[in-house]
Design an enzyme around this catalytic site. Structure first.
Site: not given
Length: 262
Positions: A152, A156
């Site tokens: 994750y 980002k």
């Protein structure tokens, strides 16, 4: 009264959380809406948004797939898109080697592949006519090696970087690109990522409505990036001068499974 149709905004990941609040901000400022998510709750969100007096169309589609993105793009029916708020995202907790790879790939496909494909399709139209606004929901997580949230945080970091590059590629074509970088926000994210037993999962989080307000206003100003909230601003500033190994260890303490249990 003008016969010109209202401006149109596409908002992805709009069934709840930051995405829903971004869509609400758009509606309150007179945008018609084309909203999308990969779950049936998007239709209830559309009903609620229609009470604000704008036209709302909902598309339930898998935005991790090119086919889902094409379905959403087709729903514009070649109407001019004035704002694209690319907010759809997915998280995943626990150690990378313990994750199901199909779930890890879905994080990448949702956060990166589908997001980029949609931005390219809509962005080309904006560039061709010389106007448009793009808001990409990145994260301050992109500044931090995400121990127990590795995939994750890496997605980002990609989006944060990509948004700056795209902004400079098209800034002379009348199209603005803004990166919204929130911190931990009170949404369903941590439940869906199976992180409720972590310290970060149980900690106090930011209000998604306030995060959306900050992001929407930054997009309308044409800002390049905005970090929501003073604590997140401080954290991102500290992260920029802290060794990666230290950041990774700090993240480990917050995101390690079971770290939030007493």
């Amino acid at each position: 009264m003008s016969d010109r149709p209202a401006s149109l905004a596409i908002v992805t990941g709009a069934s709840s959380g930051i995405g829903f609040e971004l869509a609400k901000r758009c509606a309150e400022n007179g945008f018609d809406l084309l909203i999308a998510a990969d779950e049936p709750e998007i239709h209830a969100a559309a009903d609620e948004l229609r009470t604000l007096g704008v036209k709302v169309e909902a598309v339930e589609a898998d935005l991790a797939s090119m086919e889902g993105v094409e379905e959403l793009y087709a729903a514009t029916r070649k109407r001019r898109v004035d704002a694209l708020l690319a907010n759809a995202g997915r998280g995943l907790g626990k150690g990378f080697l313990d994750q199901d790879f199909a779930e890890a790939r879905r994080v990448v496909d949702t956060n990166i592949t589908g997001t980029l494909y949609l931005i390219q399709k809509v962005g080309r139209d904006m560039r061709a006519r010389g106007s448009g606004r793009i808001l990409i929901t990145g994260s301050i997580a992109g500044f931090i090696p995400g121990t127990y949230q590795a995939v994750y945080n890496a997605t980002k970091a990609f989006l944060d970087s990509f948004s700056f590059a795209l902004r400079h590629e098209i800034r002379d074509h009348g199209v603005t690109v803004t990166c919204l970088m929130p911190g931990a926000t009170e949404t369903e994210f941590f439940e869906r990522a199976d992180m409720l037993d972590t310290k970060v999962g149980q900690a106090k989080k930011d209000d998604p409505a306030e995060v959306a307000r900050i992001g929407f206003e930054a997009m309308m100003r044409g800002d390049g990036d905005v970090v929501s909230g003073w604590k997140n601003k401080l954290q991102s500033a500290i992260a920029s001068v802290t060794p990666a190994a230290v950041l990774a260890e700090q993240h480990k303490r917050m995101a390690k499974p079971g770290s939030g249990e007493r």
